[in-house]
Motif scaffolding. Structure first.
Motif, PDB file in Angstrom:
ATOM      1  N   ALA A   1       0.841  -1.201   0.000  1.00  0.00           N
ATOM      2  CA  ALA A   1       0.000   0.000   0.000  1.00  0.00           C
ATOM      3  C   ALA A   1       0.878   1.255   0.000  1.00  0.00           C
ATOM      4  O   ALA A   1       1.878   1.337   0.721  1.00  0.00           O
ATOM      5  CB  ALA A   1      -0.913   0.004   1.226  1.00  0.00           C
ATOM      6  N   PHE A   2       0.479   2.236  -0.819  1.00  0.00           N
ATOM      7  CA  PHE A   2       1.215   3.490  -0.933  1.00  0.00           C
ATOM      8  C   PHE A   2       0.265   4.657  -0.712  1.00  0.00           C
ATOM      9  O   PHE A   2      -0.883   4.637  -1.186  1.00  0.00           O
ATOM     10  CB  PHE A   2       1.858   3.620  -2.318  1.00  0.00           C
ATOM     11  N   GLU A   3       0.754   5.680  -0.017  1.00  0.00           N
ATOM     12  CA  GLU A   3      -0.036   6.886   0.233  1.00  0.00           C
ATOM     13  C   GLU A   3       0.005   7.802  -0.989  1.00  0.00           C
ATOM     14  O   GLU A   3       1.063   7.987  -1.596  1.00  0.00           O
ATOM     15  CB  GLU A   3       0.518   7.665   1.431  1.00  0.00           C
ATOM     16  N   VAL A   4      -1.126   8.393  -1.324  1.00  0.00           N
ATOM     17  CA  VAL A   4      -1.184   9.423  -2.342  1.00  0.00           C
ATOM     18  C   VAL A   4      -2.046  10.566  -1.808  1.00  0.00           C
ATOM     19  O   VAL A   4      -3.146  10.346  -1.291  1.00  0.00           O
ATOM     20  CB  VAL A   4      -1.743   8.892  -3.687  1.00  0.00           C
ATOM     21  N   TYR A   5      -1.512  11.766  -1.870  1.00  0.00           N
ATOM     22  CA  TYR A   5      -2.237  12.966  -1.457  1.00  0.00           C
ATOM     23  C   TYR A   5      -2.627  13.732  -2.719  1.00  0.00           C
ATOM     24  O   TYR A   5      -1.769  14.050  -3.552  1.00  0.00           O
ATOM     25  CB  TYR A   5      -1.367  13.849  -0.561  1.00  0.00           C
ATOM     26  N   PHE A   6      -3.914  14.022  -2.852  1.00  0.00           N
ATOM     27  CA  PHE A   6      -4.387  14.649  -4.081  1.00  0.00           C
ATOM     28  C   PHE A   6      -5.594  15.533  -3.794  1.00  0.00           C
ATOM     29  O   PHE A   6      -6.215  15.455  -2.726  1.00  0.00           O
ATOM     30  CB  PHE A   6      -4.757  13.577  -5.114  1.00  0.00           C
ATOM     31  N   ARG A   7      -5.909  16.363  -4.762  1.00  0.00           N
ATOM     32  CA  ARG A   7      -7.095  17.202  -4.698  1.00  0.00           C
ATOM     33  C   ARG A   7      -8.107  16.716  -5.713  1.00  0.00           C
ATOM     34  O   ARG A   7      -7.742  16.086  -6.725  1.00  0.00           O
ATOM     35  CB  ARG A   7      -6.737  18.665  -5.011  1.00  0.00           C
ATOM     36  N   ASP A   8      -9.363  17.038  -5.458  1.00  0.00           N
ATOM     37  CA  ASP A   8     -10.430  16.736  -6.417  1.00  0.00           C
ATOM     38  C   ASP A   8     -10.176  17.563  -7.674  1.00  0.00           C
ATOM     39  O   ASP A   8     -10.235  18.791  -7.654  1.00  0.00           O
ATOM     40  CB  ASP A   8     -11.785  17.087  -5.810  1.00  0.00           C
ATOM     41  N   ILE A   9      -9.877  16.889  -8.783  1.00  0.00           N
ATOM     42  CA  ILE A   9      -9.493  17.609  -9.988  1.00  0.00           C
ATOM     43  C   ILE A   9     -10.631  18.478 -10.524  1.00  0.00           C
ATOM     44  O   ILE A   9     -10.402  19.558 -11.071  1.00  0.00           O
ATOM     45  CB  ILE A   9      -8.999  16.633 -11.078  1.00  0.00           C
ATOM     46  N   LEU A  10     -11.883  18.050 -10.335  1.00  0.00           N
ATOM     47  CA  LEU A  10     -13.002  18.864 -10.813  1.00  0.00           C
ATOM     48  C   LEU A  10     -13.125  20.147  -9.999  1.00  0.00           C
ATOM     49  O   LEU A  10     -13.414  21.225 -10.551  1.00  0.00           O
ATOM     50  CB  LEU A  10     -14.302  18.060 -10.745  1.00  0.00           C
ATOM     51  N   GLU A  11     -12.893  20.051  -8.691  1.00  0.00           N
ATOM     52  CA  GLU A  11     -12.934  21.254  -7.866  1.00  0.00           C
ATOM     53  C   GLU A  11     -11.758  22.172  -8.179  1.00  0.00           C
ATOM     54  O   GLU A  11     -11.869  23.398  -8.107  1.00  0.00           O
ATOM     55  CB  GLU A  11     -12.930  20.870  -6.384  1.00  0.00           C
ATOM     56  N   CYS A  12     -10.626  21.593  -8.531  1.00  0.00           N
ATOM     57  CA  CYS A  12      -9.484  22.407  -8.962  1.00  0.00           C
ATOM     58  C   CYS A  12      -9.814  23.186 -10.227  1.00  0.00           C
ATOM     59  O   CYS A  12      -9.489  24.371 -10.355  1.00  0.00           O
ATOM     60  CB  CYS A  12      -8.259  21.518  -9.191  1.00  0.00           C
TER      61      CYS A  12
END
Length: 784
Positions: A102-113
């Motif tokens: 398992a790997f962590e990924v931090y991201f934003r909602d691309i549609l909200e961006c």
């Protein structure tokens, strides 16, 4: 345009203030107590030291009270920052499982961006939402490409989308990624894909997967990890690209938009990773330019990827036949209207500056001799836009893209006068670096290089030109036709943002569970940047110091130390012309005898700062200084060492119509003195002028004139020499508002640079020069 933007920004900031809890009309800095309270907070979050150091600073007895700060430590400051309205979505955390890990990924909602960018009122005057076609001729046969919406991709995508979803608005999505090292010691790294006009979308994990012993399997797993993370981040585009989503533009208009991946920006390793392609074979490349080579067959590649359910062996063979690596569901597989091979765009930073130009510099050093090129570097006059390589360029090691860019600005001036057999010039490749809008000239520059490159083989410097980065230049025309000029997808922009969004963020953490801290640090930084009042960012083209560098310089010192030999005569001519603008030059000379200068000293300034107007005429300017002009005599520093005098050269706007000494509407001159007329003397010297028309800052200029009306056909530069009449240099006093910007002159060194010349005396000792049009893109656009 600028006036409109200021008024628009005022309305935007008023609306923003209404969204702040506790804000009231008489305090535009709320929730901060005062302007000072806000400026200290802004410094702490954008430029200050770490959180602990800032808290230690505020604990100094009486400091916070004397400054009337509304916070006493970093924790209280963070609470205020967190209360500000968020213009960008917050980060989310997810886990991606690949190969049982398992790997962590931090991201934003691309549609909200996307909604945040399109809905930002600051971008409303600049928002492009419809495709356009522009032509240079009335017959509409020759198209012009600049912004992304002028390219063929947007038009074709709009037509295809209209057939399925009438009334759709195409929203092109540009993604950039790069593996960025977070620390020089250790193995931590992160993938950031941007600044105010770009948003950091995600931090993707990287790992060495050392528990997988087979190198090929490890590489495939790493590639699948990247694509699995990108699939999670870009997942909403698969459905919304077809169905659309409502969004409100900065002006309040609501539309139905279809976000579609248009461009993927990355260096060569990223391009290979994203597309799944193998490296470019060297055979058959570099011999001649051919921009008609077809792209890879996307249909064939998708068919190969669909064979994943037919077993590992069948899938691997199908991918090999399609020319790609066996990727398990690459992120672009289900994205509508996206051709990933078309979306890969030129990489100016690594292909040109770190690639072709790097080779060219090495070839030229071998051909001409490194010692002579270094000697010329040392003797070039200084300029604000240029880096001065005082020790030459041959001794540089681990040269960065920025350093190669700096060398590109001067390399042509270093070899003028030294002829290779056949008279080959390096100008074609430099033209290619700067030409981004004229496709015929772009093709011509590349053809000129290929037509003359054999000289390096004849001299024994190269055996062949099978260079993948040279081959990449063939694709620039296609990308420009599809997506507009290369500044729409330049890797240099995202490279700079890696420092802001990744390295700076990492330094602000305690290096434990760093990604959670990095995302919070970035969110707070974005809030602080958004809180700045746009009304404070007004445009001033010329910026002068409030007080003069020297309050009272006698005319005798101005003549001897500054070299303003004819300051009295030139100033008298200026006064006569200002009072009587219709007089002829002969009448001005006659009237000068009646001018009496009732003062003996003048206030003098040693520097003029400029903010260069955006040469693309977008009406948007940045607050930082882009240019500066120095005019100061020799002096001694605190160690009593001699600092040579410096008097920069400038472009001055010519009168309309310009005379024969102008180049593309500009005169070239050397600034010897920047001064003002004492206030007490203005009323008597300018009796016909209103108070607001009285001259302010003036410059004493010595003029240059072109030797011929046209540029040299070999290297495209204009040759200049000093304007002289009866043995004396021609000079004038002009308002500094007539100065467009600084300019740089290449000395005409001849076959061997005279060793008695230095960077500080070359403008005085050299008799002829060449105007450097490669000092920056703005200069290139003015003169070429």
């Amino acid at each position: 345009m600028v006036t409109h933007n200021i008024a628009h920004n005022g309305r935007m900031y008023t609306q923003y203030q209404q969204d702040i809890v506790g804000a009231h009309g008489d305090n535009p800095y709320a929730p901060f107590a005062s302007k000072l309270d806000w400026e200290v907070a802004r410094w702490a979050k954008l430029r200050g030291s770490g959180s602990t150091a800032f808290t230690d600073l505020l604990t100094i007895q009486g400091l916070a009270e004397k400054l009337s700060l509304s916070y006493r430590n970093t924790h209280e400051l963070n609470k205020k920052v967190d209360s500000l309205p968020a213009g960008r979505p917050c980060f989310e955390r997810d886990e991606i499982v690949v190969a049982g890990e398992a790997f962590e990924v931090y991201f934003r909602d691309i549609l909200e961006c996307i909604r945040a960018l399109l809905g930002d009122p600051e971008f409303a005057p600049l928002l492009l939402l419809v495709p356009e076609k522009h032509y240079v001729d009335t017959e509409q046969k020759v198209r012009i490409y600049f912004d992304l919406n002028t390219g063929k991709w947007w038009w074709a995508t709009q037509e295809a989308l209209e057939k399925e979803q009438p009334g759709a608005t195409v929203i092109p999505v540009i993604i950039s990624s790069d593996k960025t090292q977070l620390t020089m010691v250790g193995n931590k790294s992160a993938y950031p894909p941007s600044r105010r006009g770009q948003i950091l979308l995600a931090y993707l994990p990287t790992t060495r997967l050392l528990h997988i012993p087979n190198k090929a399997s490890r590489r495939r797993t790493l590639a699948n990890l990247f694509h699995a993370c990108m699939t999670r981040v870009l997942e909403p585009l698969a459905s919304v690209g077809v169905s659309g989503m409502p969004f409100a533009a900065g002006d309040g208009t609501v539309r139905r938009g279809h976000p579609i991946l248009a461009v993927y920006v990355g260096d060569y390793p990223e391009q290979v990773l994203v597309t799944g392609c193998k490296t470019v074979p060297r055979e058959g490349i570099g011999s001649s330019p051919d921009s008609s080579r077809p792209l890879r067959d996307l249909g064939k590649i998708l068919d190969a990827l669909a064979a994943i359910d037919q077993g590992s062996l069948t899938f691997t063979r199908a991918c090999a036949e399609a020319g790609i690596k066996p990727l398990h569901h690459p992120f672009w597989e289900d994205l509508p209207y996206t051709n990933i091979h078309m979306a890969i765009t030129p990489d100016i930073l690594h292909q040109l500056y770190q690639g072709v130009l790097k080779h060219l510099i090495a070839w030229l050093q071998t051909a001409y001799g490194a010692d002579e090129i270094d000697a010329r570097c040392h003797r070039l006059p200084p300029n604000h836009s240029l880096r001065h390589f005082s020790k030459g360029i041959s001794t540089l090691s681990q040269v960065t893209g920025k350093e190669h860019q700096d060398i590109a600005r001067i390399i042509l001036g270093l070899i003028i006068g030294m002829q290779l057999p056949g008279g080959v010039s390096s100008a074609p490749l430099l033209d290619f670096l700067y030409l981004a809008q004229t496709l015929q000239l772009l093709d011509g520059a590349l053809l000129a290089f290929h037509a003359n490159k054999s000289i390096f083989v004849d001299l024994g410097i190269r055996e062949h030109f099978k260079l993948p980065k040279l081959h990449a230049l063939e694709h620039y025309r296609r990308s420009i036709e599809l997506f507009g000029t290369t500044d729409n997808y330049d890797t240099q922009y995202s490279e700079r943002l890696h420092i802001d969004f990744t390295k700076d963020a990492y330094r602000a953490t305690n290096h434990k569970d760093e990604f959670a801290q990095m995302t919070l640090w970035l969110e707070r930084k974005e809030k602080i940047q958004r809180h700045e009042n746009p009304l404070e960012r007004q445009y001033q083209r010329i910026q002068m110091a409030r007080h003069p560098t020297v309050k009272a310089v006698p005319f005798s010192v101005a003549m001897s130390a500054y070299g303003a030999t004819y300051i009295r005569d030139a100033l008298a001519r200026f006064i006569v012309s200002a009072n009587n603008p219709t007089l002829s030059p002969a009448q001005v000379e006659l009237a000068c005898g009646s001018i009496y200068l009732n003062f003996r000293t003048i206030p003098v300034y040693h520097k003029i700062k400029f903010v260069l107007q955006d040469f693309e005429d977008l009406g948007v300017v940045h607050s930082e200084t882009h240019d500066a002009i120095h005019a100061r005599p020799a002096r001694k520093n605190k160690y009593h060492s001699e600092i040579p005098a410096r008097f920069d050269t400038v472009l001055v706007r010519a009168n309309d119509p310009p005379d024969h000494t102008a180049i593309q509407g500009y005169h070239i001159g050397q600034v010897r003195l920047v001064f003002t007329i004492p206030e007490k003397a203005k009323a008597s010297l300018f009796p016909r002028l209103n108070a607001h028309d009285l001259p302010q800052h003036l410059a004493y200029i010595e003029w240059f004139a072109p030797s011929t009306p046209a540029a040299n056909p070999d290297h495209g530069l204009y040759k200049l020499s000093r304007s002289v009449r009866r043995g004396s240099r021609l000079c004038s006093v002009i308002p500094i508002t007539q100065i467009e910007r600084s300019c740089h002159l290449f000395p005409d060194f001849g076959a061997v640079a005279p060793r008695e010349w230095t960077s500080s005396n070359v403008l005085e000792r050299c008799n002829s020069f060449y105007l450097n049009t490669f000092s920056d893109r703005y200069m290139y656009s003015l003169i070429q």
